[in-house]
Design a protein around this motif. Structure first.
Motif, mmCIF file in Angstrom:
data_model
loop_
_atom_site.group_PDB
_atom_site.id
_atom_site.type_symbol
_atom_site.label_atom_id
_atom_site.label_comp_id
_atom_site.label_asym_id
_atom_site.label_seq_id
_atom_site.Cartn_x
_atom_site.Cartn_y
_atom_site.Cartn_z
ATOM 1 N N ASN A 176 0.837 -1.193 0.095
ATOM 2 C CA ASN A 176 0.316 0.253 -0.262
ATOM 3 C C ASN A 176 0.661 1.390 -0.017
ATOM 4 O OD1 ASN A 176 -2.321 -1.623 0.060
ATOM 5 N ND2 ASN A 176 -2.960 -1.588 2.249
ATOM 6 N N LEU A 177 1.950 0.598 0.752
ATOM 7 C CA LEU A 177 2.992 2.443 0.247
ATOM 8 C C LEU A 177 3.649 2.681 -1.370
ATOM 9 C CD1 LEU A 177 6.023 1.282 3.026
ATOM 10 C CD2 LEU A 177 3.673 2.950 3.296
ATOM 11 N N SER A 178 3.108 2.064 -2.363
ATOM 12 C CA SER A 178 2.981 2.365 -3.407
ATOM 13 C C SER A 178 2.485 4.117 -3.582
ATOM 14 C CB SER A 178 2.695 1.186 -4.643
ATOM 15 O OG SER A 178 1.392 1.306 -3.977
ATOM 16 N N ALA A 192 8.110 6.808 -0.982
ATOM 17 C CA ALA A 192 8.319 6.109 -0.343
ATOM 18 C C ALA A 192 8.995 4.673 -0.552
ATOM 19 C CB ALA A 192 7.320 5.767 0.754
ATOM 20 N N LEU A 193 10.157 4.893 -0.942
ATOM 21 C CA LEU A 193 10.967 4.514 -1.379
ATOM 22 C C LEU A 193 11.522 2.827 -1.090
ATOM 23 C CD1 LEU A 193 14.154 6.767 -2.312
ATOM 24 C CD2 LEU A 193 12.570 6.451 -3.527
ATOM 25 N N ASN A 194 11.821 2.495 0.410
ATOM 26 C CA ASN A 194 11.788 1.178 0.556
ATOM 27 C C ASN A 194 11.270 1.249 2.369
ATOM 28 O OD1 ASN A 194 14.766 1.902 -0.801
ATOM 29 N ND2 ASN A 194 13.779 -0.159 -1.087
ATOM 30 N N ALA A 195 10.575 0.313 2.467
ATOM 31 C CA ALA A 195 10.380 -0.208 4.071
ATOM 32 C C ALA A 195 10.684 -2.231 4.347
ATOM 33 C CB ALA A 195 8.594 -0.254 4.408
ATOM 34 N N HIS A 196 10.966 -1.430 5.391
ATOM 35 C CA HIS A 196 11.651 -3.022 6.787
ATOM 36 C C HIS A 196 10.820 -3.161 7.032
ATOM 37 C CE1 HIS A 196 15.637 -3.240 3.864
ATOM 38 N NE2 HIS A 196 14.367 -3.185 2.956
ATOM 39 N N VAL A 197 10.352 -4.754 7.603
ATOM 40 C CA VAL A 197 10.040 -4.646 9.428
ATOM 41 C C VAL A 197 10.339 -5.619 10.137
ATOM 42 C CG1 VAL A 197 7.712 -5.540 10.105
ATOM 43 C CG2 VAL A 197 7.559 -3.844 8.639
ATOM 44 N N TYR A 198 11.440 -5.414 10.720
ATOM 45 C CA TYR A 198 12.254 -6.399 11.450
ATOM 46 C C TYR A 198 11.440 -6.825 12.463
ATOM 47 C CZ TYR A 198 16.158 -4.347 8.729
ATOM 48 O OH TYR A 198 17.100 -3.905 7.756
ATOM 49 N N LYS A 199 12.044 -8.384 12.894
ATOM 50 C CA LYS A 199 11.302 -9.192 13.882
ATOM 51 C C LYS A 199 12.115 -9.055 15.695
ATOM 52 C CE LYS A 199 8.007 -12.384 15.360
ATOM 53 N NZ LYS A 199 6.919 -13.953 14.821
ATOM 54 N N LEU A 200 11.959 -9.423 16.803
ATOM 55 C CA LEU A 200 12.557 -9.244 17.191
ATOM 56 C C LEU A 200 12.639 -10.774 17.983
ATOM 57 C CD1 LEU A 200 12.326 -5.888 19.866
ATOM 58 C CD2 LEU A 200 14.237 -6.646 18.116
ATOM 59 N N LEU A 239 12.266 2.641 7.168
ATOM 60 C CA LEU A 239 12.024 3.321 6.328
ATOM 61 C C LEU A 239 12.589 4.382 5.078
ATOM 62 C CD1 LEU A 239 8.836 4.049 4.527
ATOM 63 C CD2 LEU A 239 8.441 6.139 6.363
ATOM 64 N N ARG A 240 12.199 3.862 4.565
ATOM 65 C CA ARG A 240 13.820 5.871 3.711
ATOM 66 C C ARG A 240 12.678 5.819 2.748
ATOM 67 N NH1 ARG A 240 18.541 3.586 -0.374
ATOM 68 N NH2 ARG A 240 20.058 2.766 1.804
ATOM 69 N N VAL A 241 12.397 7.448 3.004
ATOM 70 C CA VAL A 241 11.842 8.110 2.010
ATOM 71 C C VAL A 241 12.909 9.215 0.509
ATOM 72 C CG1 VAL A 241 10.161 8.116 3.406
ATOM 73 C CG2 VAL A 241 11.999 9.872 3.218
ATOM 74 N N SER A 242 12.190 9.253 -0.248
ATOM 75 C CA SER A 242 12.957 10.304 -1.544
ATOM 76 C C SER A 242 12.615 11.631 -0.760
ATOM 77 C CB SER A 242 12.132 9.719 -2.761
ATOM 78 O OG SER A 242 12.910 10.863 -3.966
ATOM 79 N N SER A 243 14.078 12.028 -0.815
ATOM 80 C CA SER A 243 14.500 13.627 -1.270
ATOM 81 C C SER A 243 13.786 14.405 -2.364
ATOM 82 C CB SER A 243 15.359 13.956 -0.556
ATOM 83 O OG SER A 243 16.452 13.172 -1.067
ATOM 84 N N GLU A 244 13.741 13.658 -3.527
ATOM 85 C CA GLU A 244 14.005 14.402 -4.426
ATOM 86 C C GLU A 244 13.092 15.752 -4.680
ATOM 87 O OE1 GLU A 244 12.195 13.761 -9.290
ATOM 88 O OE2 GLU A 244 12.612 11.971 -7.633
ATOM 89 N N ASP A 245 11.323 15.431 -4.003
ATOM 90 C CA ASP A 245 10.695 16.944 -4.384
ATOM 91 C C ASP A 245 11.192 17.957 -3.455
ATOM 92 O OD1 ASP A 245 9.297 15.426 -5.641
ATOM 93 O OD2 ASP A 245 7.524 14.794 -3.645
ATOM 94 N N PHE A 246 11.658 17.597 -1.768
ATOM 95 C CA PHE A 246 12.499 18.945 -0.795
ATOM 96 C C PHE A 246 13.989 19.249 -1.670
ATOM 97 C CE2 PHE A 246 16.348 19.007 1.838
ATOM 98 C CZ PHE A 246 16.030 19.938 1.560
#
Length: 548
Positions: free
Chosen positions: A78-80, A85-93, A157-164
């Motif tokens: 859904n992040l598309s 939003a470029l990349n998202a990783h979910v880590y489990k402990l 989470l990694r987001v693009s700074s292109e707009d910025f």
């Protein structure tokens, strides 16, 4: 050769100052605006990234217990909808080691990012970090169970700074464009203001140059809409008016001088008659000077000058009378000789007697006319000095002797002695008029006050250089001295011991003003009752020299 100073025109200096201040101000303001915009855009980007990370963490909390990674990845797709939003990783402990391991990932098309961020999760926790390339922003947040508030894992989470970057670039270009426009407007305004300020100044400068070249002091500078320049123009007009008046007075004085020279030539041609007319003209001229003196101090000066005129006129009449008598006798003898010559009865003895008598009469006429000329010359110099405030070069001893000669009509009936101790070769350049008036006032003060009831008194006048540019005059008499009460106030106006007997009390006040103001010097007094008085006067002079 002296270095020439760098000169700036008002136009260039005004333009450079205005443009420098404007450029500096615009640079500072544009820098602050760009910095503010960048800070605002970055804060907005970081807030959006933190909000998105929190939403991902909240939606991932329900899947970390029993869901498979495929279900979480399906949810992460859904992040598309978020273009940045470029990349998202979910880590489990891990339950045993409590260390994170990647559980699910989302990678935007063309933005593949594998794991390996486990060691950066703590440093990026709720603290977004911009990449060195400036292309993206990354951060992490913790995933908690909403019921037990136990940490279940991490979200990276990694987001693009292109707009910025686009907003920052747009802000920079916009500020640069605005600054350039404002700089151009400032340049235009500065040029206009430069003309408003510099043109009137150049007009005044051109006016002064033209007036100086043409010597047309009747010209007047025009007004200006700028208050300071208008004041300057008024001041210039006042100066030109005074210069015009001065030139007119100078021309009138030159005209009077030419008339006086013509009168003197006429006096030589007409002998005794012309001399009498010259004396009358001199007296009338001095009487006119008396009428124009309106100040009390000037009245005092002119009063002493009037007394001197009367004495000199009386002294001049004696040699002129002798000259008239001798010339009359010559005319009578010439008529007799002419008659004998025409009748051819002229004898050699008569001719010899006529020549002897003529020689004697001519000598009498020459001596008396020369005496009258000396008196008039001395009086003329003293009178000119008294009415002039300009400096001239003169012999100090000669000036003192001329003053004494001008006072001779008033002093010759007295038995007082005046001794002068001065190097006869000492020449200085200063104002002779004030010195003239000072010595006359001191001498007459001694005669009237110091030598009252004294049949024969002594006055000593000495002059010497105390340095290369300072002359000291010492005036002493052996009169009755001055009481302490009068000595304290001797230089105050209206201080006199002859109140009601013709004394004005302005003589010593005039002396003090002449020494301190006209000569820029100092005067001191030492006196005791019964022991005379001593005045020491020291004042600056120029071009002092003596002949070895």
């Amino acid at each position: 050769m002296a270095d020439k100073a760098v000169k700036f025109s008002i136009r260039s200096l005004f333009l450079w100052v205005v443009m420098s201040i404007t450029a500096f101000s615009l640079a500072v303001l544009s820098g602050l605006a760009i910095y503010t915009h960048i800070d605002t855009y970055r804060t907005e980007l970081e807030n959006n990234a933190v909000t998105l990370a929190k939403l991902v963490a909240k939606s991932s909390a329900t899947y970390l217990y029993d869901a498979t990674p495929e279900r979480i990845e399906g949810a992460l797709k859904n992040l598309s909808a978020a273009n940045h939003a470029l990349n998202a990783h979910v880590y489990k402990l891990k339950e045993a080691a409590n260390t994170p391991e990647i559980f699910a990932s989302y990678n935007k098309e063309g933005q593949l990012l594998l794991g390996g961020k486990e060691n950066q999760l703590n440093s990026l926790f709720m603290s977004p970090s911009m990449a060195e390339t400036g292309q993206y922003l990354e951060l992490s947040t913790k995933v908690f169970d909403e019921e037990t508030n136990i940490q279940l894992g991490w979200v990276y989470l990694r987001v693009s700074s292109e707009d910025f970057n686009k907003q920052v670039s747009k802000s920079i270009w916009l500020n640069v464009a605005v600054a350039l426009v404002l700089l151009m407007l400032s340049f235009y305004s500065a040029v206009r203001m430069q003309r408003v300020v510099a043109d009137p100044v150049e007009e005044i400068a051109n006016f002064l140059q033209r007036t100086s070249r043409q010597r047309d002091y009747s010209a007047r500078a025009g007004g200006s809409t700028i208050q300071e320049l208008d004041i300057l123009a008024d001041a210039l007009n006042v100066m030109l008016l005074r210069m015009q008046e001065y030139v007119q007075k100078q021309r009138q004085a030159e005209e009077q001088h030419r008339k006086l020279n013509a009168s003197l030539e006429d006096m030589v041609n007409h002998r005794t008659t012309a001399l009498k007319d010259a004396n009358q003209e001199l007296i009338q001229t001095l009487e006119k000077l008396h009428q124009f003196q309106r100040q009390i101090v000037q009245n005092e000066k002119m009063a002493s000058l009037g007394d001197m005129v009367a004495g000199v006129a009386h002294e001049v009449n004696t040699p002129i009378g002798l000259g008239v008598t001798a010339s009359t006798m010559m005319l009578d003898r010439l008529a007799v000789i002419q008659k004998d010559f025409e009748n051819k009865t002229l004898k050699a003895s008569s001719m010899k007697r006529f020549l002897d008598e003529s020689s004697e009469n001519l000598n009498i006429i020459y001596r008396n006319l020369n005496r009258a000329a000396e008196l008039i010359s001395s009086f003329k110099q003293v009178a000119v000095d008294q009415s002039s405030e300009s400096s001239r070069s003169f012999c100090v001893a000669q000036l003192v002797n001329e003053i004494l000669l001008s006072l001779q009509p008033r002093l010759k009936k007295l038995k007082h002695n005046i001794n002068v101790d001065c190097d006869p070769t000492l020449n200085v350049e200063t104002k002779a008029g004030p010195i003239n008036q000072i010595l006359i006032n001191l001498i007459m003060n001694s005669v009237i006050h110091g030598f009252e009831n004294v049949e024969q008194g002594t006055i000593n006048i000495s002059a010497e250089m105390v340095s290369s540019n300072k002359l000291k005059l010492v005036y002493t008499d052996n009169g009755k001295g001055i009481s302490p009460e009068i000595r304290k106030r001797i230089f105050d106006p209206f201080v006199t011991t002859k109140r009601g007997q013709g004394g004005s009390g302005l003589g010593m006040h005039l002396v003090y003003n002449l020494v301190t103001q006209a000569l820029n010097g100092s005067i001191s007094i030492a006196s005791e009752e019964g022991n005379g008085v001593e005045f020491v006067i020291i004042f600056p002079v120029a071009n002092a020299k003596t002949s070895d």
